[in-house]
Design a protein around this motif. Structure first.
Motif, PDB file in Angstrom:
ATOM      1  N   THR A  81      82.702  39.539  -2.170  1.00 16.41           N
ATOM      2  CA  THR A  81      82.589  38.118  -2.282  1.00 16.41           C
ATOM      3  C   THR A  81      82.153  37.420  -0.845  1.00 16.41           C
ATOM      4  OG1 THR A  81      84.964  37.488  -2.218  1.00 16.41           O
ATOM      5  CG2 THR A  81      84.021  38.001  -4.412  1.00 16.41           C
ATOM      6  N   THR A 106      74.976  30.686  -9.173  1.00 14.71           N
ATOM      7  CA  THR A 106      74.954  29.926 -10.570  1.00 14.71           C
ATOM      8  C   THR A 106      73.685  29.864 -10.960  1.00 14.71           C
ATOM      9  OG1 THR A 106      77.097  28.625  -9.895  1.00 14.71           O
ATOM     10  CG2 THR A 106      75.392  27.745 -11.688  1.00 14.71           C
ATOM     11  N   PRO A 112      80.203  30.865 -11.934  1.00 16.74           N
ATOM     12  CA  PRO A 112      81.512  31.590 -11.766  1.00 16.74           C
ATOM     13  C   PRO A 112      82.476  31.672 -12.980  1.00 16.74           C
ATOM     14  CG  PRO A 112      81.192  30.070 -10.004  1.00 16.74           C
ATOM     15  CD  PRO A 112      79.958  29.852 -11.087  1.00 16.74           C
ATOM     16  N   ASP A 113      82.607  30.965 -13.934  1.00 18.15           N
ATOM     17  CA  ASP A 113      83.179  31.019 -14.995  1.00 18.15           C
ATOM     18  C   ASP A 113      82.534  32.201 -15.855  1.00 18.15           C
ATOM     19  OD1 ASP A 113      81.252  29.805 -16.061  1.00 18.15           O
ATOM     20  OD2 ASP A 113      82.536  28.041 -16.865  1.00 18.15           O
ATOM     21  N   SER A 114      81.364  32.715 -15.660  1.00 13.42           N
ATOM     22  CA  SER A 114      80.907  33.728 -16.562  1.00 13.42           C
ATOM     23  C   SER A 114      81.374  35.080 -16.119  1.00 13.42           C
ATOM     24  CB  SER A 114      79.166  33.526 -16.606  1.00 13.42           C
ATOM     25  OG  SER A 114      78.615  34.008 -15.305  1.00 13.42           O
ATOM     26  N   VAL A 115      81.590  35.175 -14.871  1.00 19.56           N
ATOM     27  CA  VAL A 115      81.926  36.656 -14.208  1.00 19.56           C
ATOM     28  C   VAL A 115      83.241  37.195 -14.916  1.00 19.56           C
ATOM     29  CG1 VAL A 115      82.463  37.833 -12.095  1.00 19.56           C
ATOM     30  CG2 VAL A 115      80.696  35.915 -12.186  1.00 19.56           C
ATOM     31  N   VAL A 118      85.326  41.374 -10.494  1.00 19.64           N
ATOM     32  CA  VAL A 118      85.012  41.302  -9.171  1.00 19.64           C
ATOM     33  C   VAL A 118      85.435  42.648  -8.585  1.00 19.64           C
ATOM     34  CG1 VAL A 118      85.388  39.973  -6.981  1.00 19.64           C
ATOM     35  CG2 VAL A 118      85.025  38.769  -9.114  1.00 19.64           C
ATOM     36  N   THR A 142      88.163  31.495  -7.741  1.00 26.35           N
ATOM     37  CA  THR A 142      86.728  31.128  -7.978  1.00 26.35           C
ATOM     38  C   THR A 142      86.231  31.664  -9.180  1.00 26.35           C
ATOM     39  OG1 THR A 142      86.379  31.402  -5.517  1.00 26.35           O
ATOM     40  CG2 THR A 142      84.578  30.868  -7.054  1.00 26.35           C
ATOM     41  N   PHE A 143      86.638  32.703  -9.547  1.00 27.23           N
ATOM     42  CA  PHE A 143      86.411  33.338 -11.014  1.00 27.23           C
ATOM     43  C   PHE A 143      87.506  33.457 -11.911  1.00 27.23           C
ATOM     44  CE2 PHE A 143      83.992  34.867  -7.225  1.00 27.23           C
ATOM     45  CZ  PHE A 143      82.566  34.596  -7.530  1.00 27.23           C
ATOM     46  N   ALA A 146      87.889  36.299 -14.606  1.00 28.04           N
ATOM     47  CA  ALA A 146      87.399  37.587 -14.273  1.00 28.04           C
ATOM     48  C   ALA A 146      88.782  38.496 -13.768  1.00 28.04           C
ATOM     49  CB  ALA A 146      86.611  37.552 -12.917  1.00 28.04           C
ATOM     50  N   TYR A 148      89.739  41.021 -10.718  1.00 32.10           N
ATOM     51  CA  TYR A 148      89.569  41.374  -9.523  1.00 32.10           C
ATOM     52  C   TYR A 148      90.078  42.601  -9.331  1.00 32.10           C
ATOM     53  CZ  TYR A 148      88.716  36.615  -8.019  1.00 32.10           C
ATOM     54  OH  TYR A 148      88.243  35.075  -8.134  1.00 32.10           O
TER      55      TYR A 148
END
Length: 299
Positions: A81, A106, A112-115, A118, A142-143, A146, A148
């Motif tokens: 990232t 984006t 970000p909210d689709s990842v 990470v 940020t995500f 997700a 991580y």
């Protein structure tokens, strides 16, 4: 309001997969002499194939900071990232950046909210920065949807390491908030690697840090490997003994490069460098008693 169409990111096809490069920032010329001090201008200018993409005529290395995004087995993945915005960093090239990384991500079709996932190849400041962003005066993931992921060896190493203040700051703003949100997972990565989802495997590449991993992708006979920092720059293909000033274990880092490059040479595996300037990717071929990169430009 209609959603604007996605803006294509530089990308490569690997079987049925498309790997996108998400640019953050070109690193300043002083980065090369600091990071890879043995890559002197004499060494660099001795390899004509490094110019003009990976070095200038004077032998100054070109290095970038970027991430890679792709979808594999229905999982939307971001690998590393970058440096992040507004972070307090000792390195002036990384301090308090203001880039449009998230806007590029984006616009490229990965808001970000689709990842979903990470992957952190290791826990250095220029690989975890966009883990978090500032909201209402606090650092938040940020995500948010997700998981991580990093190696267990990596997280446990830093947990027991006597950090200086700069590294403690990095953990405070970019790692610990993700842990407190319950989003950081650690995974055991044995010698044969660890399959995370079909087509995505973490490969142990220790030396730069003890738990460093590279990311191997496979699809319909195509293969790619994302380096993280086991290889910082293509000059290290020509001179695998050249290490980074921040390698935790320089001997192991060199051994990892020799093993990795030897395994890749002459294969169709696409090598994607996390700090390689454009064209960023290529195939490893034998060149005398070492190697070189045969570039594969993005589309």
């Amino acid at each position: 309001m209609r959603t604007p169409p996605a803006t294509p990111l530089p990308s490569w096809t690997v079987g049925d997969l498309t790997v996108h490069r998400v640019d953050e920032v070109a690193l300043p010329p002083a980065t090369g002499p600091w990071l890879l001090p043995d890559a002197t201008p004499e060494v660099v200018t001795g390899r004509n194939w490094l110019r003009p993409d990976f070095a200038d005529r004077a032998g100054v290395l070109r290095l970038d900071s970027h991430s890679f995004a792709f979808t594999v087995d229905g999982v939307r993945v971001l690998v590393d990232t970058g440096i992040g915005n507004g972070k307090e960093r000792a390195n002036p090239a990384w301090h308090d950046l203001r880039t449009d990384f998230l806007e590029r991500l984006t616009a490229g079709g990965f808001p970000p909210d689709s990842v979903d996932l990470v992957i952190l190849t290791h826990l250095h400041a220029d690989h975890v920065g966009w883990n978090t962003r500032k909201a209402d005066g606090a650092w938040v993931p940020t995500f948010p949807r997700a998981r991580y992921l990093t190696s267990r060896t990596e997280r446990e190493f830093w947990a027991g390491y006597a950090m200086d203040e700069a590294r403690r700051q990095m953990f405070r703003d970019s790692v610990i908030p993700v842990e407190r949100a319950g989003l950081l997972d650690v995974v055991d990565v044995p010698a044969e690697g660890a399959e995370i989802v079909p087509g995505l495997r973490l490969v142990p590449t220790p030396g730069h840090t003890p738990g460093h991993v590279a990311v191997r992708l496979t699809s319909r006979g195509g293969t790619a490997l994302i380096t993280g920092d086991c290889v910082h720059h293509p000059v290290q293909l020509a001179h695998p003994a050249i290490g980074a000033c921040v390698d935790i274990d320089p001997r192991r880092s060199e051994a990892t490069r020799h093993e990795l490059l030897g395994a890749l040479a002459g294969t169709d595996t696409l090598l994607l460098g996390t700090h390689f300037a454009p064209p960023t990717a290529g195939r490893v071929i034998t060149d005398g008693n070492a190697y070189r990169l045969l570039p594969v430009p993005a589309v």
